[in-house]
Write a protein that holds these residues in place. Structure first.
Motif, PDB file in Angstrom:
ATOM      1  N   GLU A 150      26.628  42.889  52.218  1.00  0.00           N
ATOM      2  CA  GLU A 150      28.014  42.898  51.713  1.00  0.00           C
ATOM      3  C   GLU A 150      28.609  44.285  51.962  1.00  0.00           C
ATOM      4  N   LYS A 154      31.960  45.316  53.790  1.00  0.00           N
ATOM      5  CA  LYS A 154      32.967  46.157  53.038  1.00  0.00           C
ATOM      6  C   LYS A 154      33.447  47.436  54.088  1.00  0.00           C
ATOM      7  N   ILE A 180      45.874  37.586  35.081  1.00  0.00           N
ATOM      8  CA  ILE A 180      45.404  36.333  34.539  1.00  0.00           C
ATOM      9  C   ILE A 180      43.737  36.221  35.034  1.00  0.00           C
ATOM     10  N   VAL A 181      43.788  36.586  36.218  1.00  0.00           N
ATOM     11  CA  VAL A 181      42.282  36.608  36.718  1.00  0.00           C
ATOM     12  C   VAL A 181      41.345  37.550  35.918  1.00  0.00           C
ATOM     13  N   ALA A 182      41.982  38.762  35.679  1.00  0.00           N
ATOM     14  CA  ALA A 182      41.114  39.924  35.203  1.00  0.00           C
ATOM     15  C   ALA A 182      41.048  39.851  33.682  1.00  0.00           C
ATOM     16  N   ARG A 184      40.017  37.273  31.495  1.00  0.00           N
ATOM     17  CA  ARG A 184      38.880  36.862  30.940  1.00  0.00           C
ATOM     18  C   ARG A 184      37.629  38.051  30.528  1.00  0.00           C
ATOM     19  N   GLN A 185      37.552  38.569  31.789  1.00  0.00           N
ATOM     20  CA  GLN A 185      36.424  39.860  31.807  1.00  0.00           C
ATOM     21  C   GLN A 185      36.833  40.914  30.726  1.00  0.00           C
ATOM     22  N   ARG A 212      47.030  41.886  46.657  1.00  0.00           N
ATOM     23  CA  ARG A 212      46.207  41.416  45.514  1.00  0.00           C
ATOM     24  C   ARG A 212      44.973  42.160  45.553  1.00  0.00           C
ATOM     25  N   GLN A 213      44.209  42.532  46.673  1.00  0.00           N
ATOM     26  CA  GLN A 213      42.979  43.243  46.723  1.00  0.00           C
ATOM     27  C   GLN A 213      43.055  44.585  46.128  1.00  0.00           C
ATOM     28  N   LEU A 216      43.298  43.972  42.109  1.00  0.00           N
ATOM     29  CA  LEU A 216      42.133  43.410  41.563  1.00  0.00           C
ATOM     30  C   LEU A 216      41.119  44.823  41.643  1.00  0.00           C
ATOM     31  N   ASN A 217      41.133  45.635  42.514  1.00  0.00           N
ATOM     32  CA  ASN A 217      40.274  46.776  42.406  1.00  0.00           C
ATOM     33  C   ASN A 217      40.542  47.656  41.464  1.00  0.00           C
ATOM     34  N   LEU A 220      39.684  46.149  38.068  1.00  0.00           N
ATOM     35  CA  LEU A 220      38.265  46.261  37.806  1.00  0.00           C
ATOM     36  C   LEU A 220      37.772  47.643  37.439  1.00  0.00           C
ATOM     37  N   GLN A 224      36.048  48.720  33.929  1.00  0.00           N
ATOM     38  CA  GLN A 224      34.767  49.300  33.864  1.00  0.00           C
ATOM     39  C   GLN A 224      35.002  50.771  33.308  1.00  0.00           C
ATOM     40  N   ILE A 283      39.020  51.752  50.495  1.00  0.00           N
ATOM     41  CA  ILE A 283      39.590  50.607  50.984  1.00  0.00           C
ATOM     42  C   ILE A 283      40.969  50.292  50.380  1.00  0.00           C
TER      43      ILE A 283
ATOM     44  N   VAL B  87      36.833  39.075  38.573  1.00  0.00           N
ATOM     45  CA  VAL B  87      37.630  39.927  39.471  1.00  0.00           C
ATOM     46  C   VAL B  87      36.781  40.510  40.639  1.00  0.00           C
ATOM     47  N   ILE B  91      37.894  39.895  44.594  1.00  0.00           N
ATOM     48  CA  ILE B  91      38.081  40.877  45.642  1.00  0.00           C
ATOM     49  C   ILE B  91      37.184  40.382  46.836  1.00  0.00           C
ATOM     50  N   LEU B  94      39.055  37.493  48.793  1.00  0.00           N
ATOM     51  CA  LEU B  94      40.106  38.315  49.713  1.00  0.00           C
ATOM     52  C   LEU B  94      39.680  39.066  50.827  1.00  0.00           C
ATOM     53  N   MET B 103      43.824  30.644  39.619  1.00  0.00           N
ATOM     54  CA  MET B 103      43.138  30.195  38.410  1.00  0.00           C
ATOM     55  C   MET B 103      43.295  28.781  38.129  1.00  0.00           C
TER      56      MET B 103
END
Lengths: 325, 135
Positions: A150, A154, A180-182, A184-185, A212-213, A216-217, A220, A224, A283, B87, B91, B94, B103
């Motif tokens: 992985e 990357k 929406i994706v983020a 729930r967490q 999008r990438q 999301l980064n 995230l 955190q 990135i 998330v 990532i 993608l 979703m």
């Protein structure tokens, strides 16, 4: 030129010096006109600074010193950029090498793991109680091999300079779907995500999956940064119809001043070992710059962190592409 | 938008059946697969423009399937579907070249719109490839 003039704080300079200064600035500008075609804006800045400095050298030490400090600052900015692109090109070369030199052995290790796993199933191994321990151990090795793969992947995506594919993007819509994706967490840590999305935002021509990438980064990282309970605010606004600005702000732990400058550097990470490779923001910056935009960070340690992205609206470019397509 | 070819991959048979039927009703060429392996086998026989791929499947999961798909058919656009978004997996998807990470439940209208955009992207890339080849 205007930032340059500001640096030279004109208030302390005698009137005759000012006149001379204006001339001094005009001459290099004329000079620079020639270079403009071939050199671009950076060359213009550097050359005009250089000429200005030489002409002014005979006009008193005060002016000289001020301009020198102006040059020094300008040079710092240029150096930083040059240094960064140097880092990136060496990362490029390195990653191509790493991909080959590490992926191949990883492939062989993975095959051998499978083979050993197969051997532990053989009749002669049956009833040996260590066989199960062996299989446990193999599973762990296999997990770690995946982790290496992985990271290599990357690293490669950091170096890979795929040209973006521009499509019309409704930035607010894209943000909504990624939030929406983020969510729930975030909710699991009692974090609320607030959307402050300006209506009537111009449609931008950009690369949706890349955007999008990045989003999301940032989401995230924001999640955190907050230990428990907090607010992430995602906002958008139009900047004079030329750029769309996206801000992701969290009221988490903040980033210490000494880390701020290095936060976009590849492999720089403050997260605990095994959490994050230190490539996410590197990135992200690579992506945003390829899209013709910028990404910045500001932070109040212990209070909040804000990432600000600006992407160009770019509509003329995409019209041309779509018309051909 | 002209009609294009869609592959739906999900281990929930009913979902695949319904969506394939509704896409065909709209004049698209649609096929379904109930596992990652089945989808990969289908790719050897048939060309698709867009794939809708479930993230969580028994056996080969969505990410692993995506990895193989992008090796086999780098130009096919893939929309990842996920029941409970993570998330990190978004990532990851993608980064592996997915077009979107959507979703569930996604209304067919929205999903179809995403498929059209994914197909548009594929056309742009093909056009670019042709132009490069011609030079």
């Amino acid at each position: 030129m205007s930032s340059f003039l500001k640096k030279v704080n004109l208030s302390g300079v005698e009137p005759y010096l000012m006149t001379a200064l204006i001339f001094a600035c005009a001459i290099p500008l004329l000079f620079a006109g020639r270079y403009l075609l071939s050199g671009g804006a950076v060359a213009l800045g550097a050359i005009s600074l250089f000429h200005t400095r030489r002409i002014l050298a005979s006009m008193g030490r005060i002016a000289e010193q001020r301009i020198m400090s102006g040059i020094a600052e300008e040079r710092l900015i240029t150096d930083d950029r040059a240094c960064r692109s140097q880092i990136f090109s060496s990362v490029d070369t390195l990653s191509a090498g790493i991909a080959h030199e590490i992926n191949n052995p990883l492939g062989i290790i993975a095959q051998e793991i499978q083979w050993i796993g197969h051997l532990t199933e053989s009749p002669s191994m049956r009833g040996i109680k260590e066989a199960e321990d062996l299989r446990d151990s193999l599973r762990e090795i296999s997990r770690q091999v995946d982790r290496c793969k992985e990271t290599v992947h990357k690293l490669l995506s950091l170096a890979r300079q795929v040209e973006p594919v521009l499509q019309f993007v409704d930035v607010n819509e894209l943000i909504r779907s990624m939030v929406i994706v983020a969510e729930r967490q975030a909710a699991a840590k009692k974090i609320t995500i607030v959307r402050r999305l300006e209506s009537g935002l111009p449609v931008v021509a950009s690369d949706p999956p890349l955007l999008r990438q990045v989003l999301l980064n940032l989401l995230l990282n924001a999640t955190q940064a907050i230990d428990q309970e907090g607010v992430i605010t995602v906002s958008t606004r139009s900047l004079g119809g030329e750029f769309v600005e996206i801000k992701v702000q969290d009221n988490g732990c903040g980033i210490p001043r000494e880390h701020l400058a290095r936060i976009f550097t590849p492999f720089f990470s403050t997260k605990p070992e095994g959490k994050g490779t230190g490539l996410g923001l590197a990135i992200s910056r690579g992506i945003i710059e390829r899209l013709g935009g910028s990404i910045d960070v500001s932070s109040e340690p212990g209070e909040s962190t804000t990432f600000t992205i600006r992407v160009p609206v770019n509509s003329r470019r995409v019209n041309a592409t779509l018309a051909r397509g | 938008m002209e009609k294009f070819r869609v592959l739906i991959v999900d281990d929930e048979g009913e979902f695949v059946e319904t969506i394939v039927k509704r896409l065909r009703d709209r004049g698209l060429e649609a096929e379904g697969a109930l596992s990652g392996q089945e989808a990969l086998d289908l790719l050897d026989e048939q060309e698709f423009d867009v794939c809708v791929l479930d993230y969580r499947m028994p056996g080969m999961d969505g990410i692993e399937t995506l990895r193989h798909m992008k090796k086999k058919k780098p130009r096919m656009e893939v929309i990842m579907l996920t029941g409970h978004g993570s998330v990190e997996s978004g990532i990851q998807g993608l980064q592996l070249g997915a077009y979107n990470y959507v979703m569930k439940p996604a209304p067919l209208k929205d999903l179809l719109h995403q498929m059209e955009l994914a197909y548009e992207r594929k056309l742009i890339e093909e056009e670019r490839f042709k132009t490069l080849g011609a030079e």
